[in-house]
Every structure is written in C-alpha cells, then in structure tokens.
Design a protein around this motif. Structure first.
Motif, PDB file in Angstrom:
ATOM      1  N   LYS A  86      -0.899  13.327 -33.156  1.00  0.00           N
ATOM      2  CA  LYS A  86      -1.074  14.647 -32.550  1.00  0.00           C
ATOM      3  C   LYS A  86      -0.570  14.646 -31.115  1.00  0.00           C
ATOM      4  CE  LYS A  86      -5.221  17.006 -30.849  1.00  0.00           C
ATOM      5  NZ  LYS A  86      -6.659  17.153 -31.018  1.00  0.00           N
ATOM      6  N   VAL A  88      -0.789  17.424 -27.735  1.00  0.00           N
ATOM      7  CA  VAL A  88      -1.267  18.718 -27.258  1.00  0.00           C
ATOM      8  C   VAL A  88      -0.197  19.326 -26.339  1.00  0.00           C
ATOM      9  CG1 VAL A  88      -3.059  19.957 -25.977  1.00  0.00           C
ATOM     10  CG2 VAL A  88      -3.672  18.026 -27.447  1.00  0.00           C
ATOM     11  N   LEU A 149     -14.211  18.032 -29.379  1.00  0.00           N
ATOM     12  CA  LEU A 149     -13.981  19.462 -29.598  1.00  0.00           C
ATOM     13  C   LEU A 149     -12.494  19.672 -29.842  1.00  0.00           C
ATOM     14  CD1 LEU A 149     -15.806  22.135 -29.167  1.00  0.00           C
ATOM     15  CD2 LEU A 149     -14.439  22.411 -27.104  1.00  0.00           C
ATOM     16  N   ALA A 150     -12.151  20.161 -31.003  1.00  0.00           N
ATOM     17  CA  ALA A 150     -10.737  20.437 -31.299  1.00  0.00           C
ATOM     18  C   ALA A 150     -10.655  21.295 -32.546  1.00  0.00           C
ATOM     19  CB  ALA A 150      -9.963  19.136 -31.472  1.00  0.00           C
ATOM     20  N   GLU A 168      -7.039  16.873 -36.783  1.00  0.00           N
ATOM     21  CA  GLU A 168      -6.884  17.029 -35.338  1.00  0.00           C
ATOM     22  C   GLU A 168      -8.186  16.691 -34.601  1.00  0.00           C
ATOM     23  OE1 GLU A 168      -5.592  21.086 -34.925  1.00  0.00           O
ATOM     24  OE2 GLU A 168      -5.899  21.049 -32.765  1.00  0.00           O
ATOM     25  N   HIS A 204     -14.295  26.480 -32.615  1.00  0.00           N
ATOM     26  CA  HIS A 204     -13.734  25.136 -32.700  1.00  0.00           C
ATOM     27  C   HIS A 204     -14.586  24.271 -33.625  1.00  0.00           C
ATOM     28  CE1 HIS A 204     -11.286  26.080 -29.275  1.00  0.00           C
ATOM     29  NE2 HIS A 204     -12.330  26.248 -28.480  1.00  0.00           N
ATOM     30  N   VAL A 232      -6.871  16.976 -25.277  1.00  0.00           N
ATOM     31  CA  VAL A 232      -5.933  17.580 -24.326  1.00  0.00           C
ATOM     32  C   VAL A 232      -4.613  16.805 -24.184  1.00  0.00           C
ATOM     33  CG1 VAL A 232      -7.628  18.847 -22.946  1.00  0.00           C
ATOM     34  CG2 VAL A 232      -7.142  16.458 -22.374  1.00  0.00           C
ATOM     35  N   ALA A 287      -3.275  27.579 -21.362  1.00  0.00           N
ATOM     36  CA  ALA A 287      -3.887  27.232 -22.652  1.00  0.00           C
ATOM     37  C   ALA A 287      -2.924  26.361 -23.448  1.00  0.00           C
ATOM     38  CB  ALA A 287      -4.243  28.475 -23.446  1.00  0.00           C
ATOM     39  N   GLY A 288      -3.509  25.546 -24.297  1.00  0.00           N
ATOM     40  CA  GLY A 288      -2.692  24.665 -25.129  1.00  0.00           C
ATOM     41  C   GLY A 288      -3.327  24.507 -26.489  1.00  0.00           C
ATOM     42  N   LYS A 307      -6.800  31.859 -26.989  1.00  0.00           N
ATOM     43  CA  LYS A 307      -7.590  31.107 -26.002  1.00  0.00           C
ATOM     44  C   LYS A 307      -7.543  31.796 -24.642  1.00  0.00           C
ATOM     45  CE  LYS A 307      -7.333  26.532 -28.124  1.00  0.00           C
ATOM     46  NZ  LYS A 307      -6.464  25.382 -28.340  1.00  0.00           N
TER      47      LYS A 307
HETATM   48  C1  LIG Z   1      -6.195  22.355 -25.016  1.00  0.00           C
HETATM   49  C2  LIG Z   1      -7.087  23.326 -25.188  1.00  0.00           C
HETATM   50  O1  LIG Z   1      -8.133  23.248 -26.092  1.00  0.00           O
HETATM   51  C3  LIG Z   1      -8.528  22.028 -26.676  1.00  0.00           C
HETATM   52  C4  LIG Z   1      -9.968  22.134 -26.999  1.00  0.00           C
HETATM   53  C5  LIG Z   1     -10.384  22.740 -28.158  1.00  0.00           C
HETATM   54  C6  LIG Z   1      -9.458  23.035 -29.174  1.00  0.00           C
HETATM   55  C7  LIG Z   1      -8.170  22.616 -29.078  1.00  0.00           C
HETATM   56  C8  LIG Z   1      -7.195  22.878 -30.168  1.00  0.00           C
HETATM   57  O2  LIG Z   1      -7.572  23.496 -31.191  1.00  0.00           O
HETATM   58  O3  LIG Z   1      -6.046  22.524 -30.054  1.00  0.00           O
HETATM   59  C9  LIG Z   1      -7.702  21.797 -27.934  1.00  0.00           C
HETATM   60  O4  LIG Z   1      -7.780  20.463 -28.334  1.00  0.00           O
HETATM   61  C10 LIG Z   1      -7.041  24.563 -24.387  1.00  0.00           C
HETATM   62  O5  LIG Z   1      -7.954  25.375 -24.498  1.00  0.00           O
HETATM   63  O6  LIG Z   1      -6.094  24.735 -23.599  1.00  0.00           O
END
Ligand SMILES: C=C(O[C@H]1C=CC=C(C(=O)O)[C@@H]1O)C(=O)O
Length: 316
Positions: A86, A88, A149-150, A168, A204, A232, A287-288, A307
């Motif tokens: 993965k 980000v 958290l993802a 992820e 999430h 991240v 945001a990412g 986001k």
């Molecule tokens: C990188 C971010 O969220 C992270 C945290 C939760 C879910 C995320 C996702 O689904 O990709 C990211 O890992 C952001 O909010 O910019």
C-alpha cells in the motif's frame, strides 16, 4: 504569538494554552517527514485572542482532478510492478475564503465531539487547524492506547467496505502490534476489532489496540518508531516513503505529521489528518487515501473530496 486551542476526543469543551511564560506541559507539533518540529512548554490561559501574524502566504502546487487521477494510476502500476502492500497518496486543495480561525475552531469542536480538534499558531509553522479521528498514542498512567484506522466509505455506505479496505487496514494493525510487541517496557498487547467508526461524513475501519507499560518504557522513542504508520505512509514503509517523496507534487509539511501533549504521567498524541493550513486570504485543505493494487483512481479522488468535506462543511 504561540497559541494552542485544543479539544480532546469525547470532550465538548476546549482549553487554550500559550507558551509565553513557559511551564505546565509539553506540546509537540511535528511534520510528516519529521524534519520540522516544534517542542514547547505551555500554560493554560483564559485569553482567547488570536493575532493574524502567523498567517503567511505560500505558493502551492495544487494538483487538478486529472493530475491526481493520473498520480493514483501511476501509484497502482508501481504497487503492482513491485508487489507492494500500500502507498498513501494525498493532495492539497485551496479554498478561497478569509476565515476567523477561533470561530471555525469552535464550530469544529461542536460538530466533531469524537475528534481531537485543534488550532495551533506559531511563527515558524504558521497556523494549522484540524479535526482528526486518529490517535497515534495515548497514555494514562501505565495504560497505553492506540488505534489502527484505515479504509474509508461515505457515511451511510458502510456496506460498501470490501476486501481492498480490509487489507489496507489490516496492514496498519499488523504494523502497530508488531512494533508494540517488540518495544522495551510494553506488555500485554491486545487488539480488538475492526469496527466501523464514524469520522464526520465518512466512516473507517478501526481496531483498538491497548497495552501496559513498565519502568523502562520511553514514550518519545515509541512515537518515533510508530510514525509514520501505514495509515499515512504505506507498507513496506521505506518503499512507500520513497515513492511519496518522489511523486507527490507538493510538500506535506505538517499534514499527516503528528502533534500531542505530555502532562505528568499522561500523554495524548494524534495524527494530523482532516487538517488545513490557514492563510490571510484562503485555507489549504489536505487529504489522502491508501492506494492498493485494487484501487480505482476515480474513487480515490472522491474519497479525498469526502474527507475534505469534514472541514468544508464547517467553513462554508
Ligand atoms: C490519510 C488520511 O486518512 C487515513 C486515515 C483513515 C483512512 C484512510 C484511508 O482510507 O485511506 C487513511 O489511511 C487522510 O485523511 O488524509
């Protein structure tokens, strides 16, 4: 002026701190890459005044929709070619509006009681504000808590979580538990989840991770090992960081960095997500999202849009 407004998760109130007279507790604000960092001693104050002296201007390369989709396409190709877990990817977006930072901060506190909402202003870092759902590490006495958290869907579309998001998020859980299990002075690591956790207008996957600490434990050293987590950066970390540095067409600066405070035996550190930098005439939101071999580039653009709504809903 150096000032911090902060509301910890689960609180509907907030506190204001200044570093004018040194003292009470330590506050750290650290950039994604860790090269920029301020460490301050702060004291609580009743003075909520806010001077605009740290709202400098800066030139940003803001990727267009097309450019971001292309970047995600290239990221998917790179992940497949090199068999990575993965990466980000993220982007900044400008919103042209003159805001009153303290007013917006108060609205965020009201709108997001489960987030850590903050406003921080400092001559060297500028003015940043956010409502982050992600705890990096918290410590109360000898109990350590963190989270994996993802994976993201829009609120109301929880049933759309697929294997892509599960993988992820699992990568983040495995990474964190592995570090905790090998850390000196940390024992009894337990992970519970994942559950679906709300964060504003998105949801999430979240695993709660807990452990206990003993005498030889060093909080700062653990934070430096944990950050940046695959939530991240990506996994494997080294390859993900190299790709981000080479390919993201802007500097993350304090976005996806971390901040937190230390007071006696307690500490609260958060990942700087759902955040923005405040300028005189505008704000820049960040945001990412975690890109895997199965990512759909258009859906990844949508995810960053969703986001950013966390802050935009309050700014508009
Ligand atoms: C990188 C971010 O969220 C992270 C945290 C939760 C879910 C995320 C996702 O689904 O990709 C990211 O890992 C952001 O909010 O910019």
């Amino acid at each position: 002026m150096q000032k911090l407004f902060i509301s910890l998760p689960g609180n509907s109130d907030y506190k204001v701190y200044t570093s004018d007279s040194g003292g009470g507790f330590a506050f750290r604000f650290s950039s994604f890459e860790g090269h920029e960092e301020v460490n301050l001693k702060m004291n609580q104050t009743n003075d909520e005044s806010f001077l605009s002296e740290n709202l400098g201007g800066q030139h940003f390369n803001i990727p267009t929709h097309e450019e971001y989709v292309k970047l995600v396409e290239n990221t998917v190709a790179h992940i497949r070619k090199n068999d990575l877990g993965k990466i980000v990817m993220s982007r900044p977006q400008r919103f042209d509006k003159i805001i009153e930072p303290v007013l917006v901060f108060k609205k965020l506190v009201e709108a997001y009681p489960t987030a850590c909402v903050y406003l921080f202003t400092h001559p060297e870092v500028g003015t940043w504000m956010g409502a982050t759902p992600e705890t990096l590490l918290s410590k109360k006495g000898d109990v350590l808590k963190t989270m994996s958290l993802a994976g993201t869907q829009k609120k109301g579309e929880e049933d759309k979580f697929t294997g892509k998001e599960k993988i992820e998020q699992e990568l983040v859980t495995d990474y964190i538990t592995e570090i905790l299990n090998s850390e000196k002075g940390v024992e009894g690591v337990k992970a519970e989840g994942p559950i679906i956790a709300e964060a504003g207008n998105v949801v999430h996957l979240k695993t709660a991770i807990e452990a206990t600490v003993q005498g030889s434990f060093n909080l700062s050293s653990l934070i430096k090992k944990l950050h940046p987590t695959p939530a991240v950066a990506g996994f494997p970390k080294k390859e993900a960081l190299e790709f981000i540095k080479k390919n993201e067409p802007y500097k993350r600066s304090f976005y996806a960095g971390y901040f937190g405070l230390n007071q006696r035996t307690d500490a609260h550190y958060f990942v700087n997500l759902r955040c923005m930098q405040v300028f005189h005439d505008s704000v820049v939101l960040y945001a990412g999202g975690g890109i895997t071999r199965d990512s759909n580039p258009e859906a990844e653009w949508e995810e960053t849009e969703n986001k950013m709504q966390t802050l935009l809903q309050v700014l508009k």
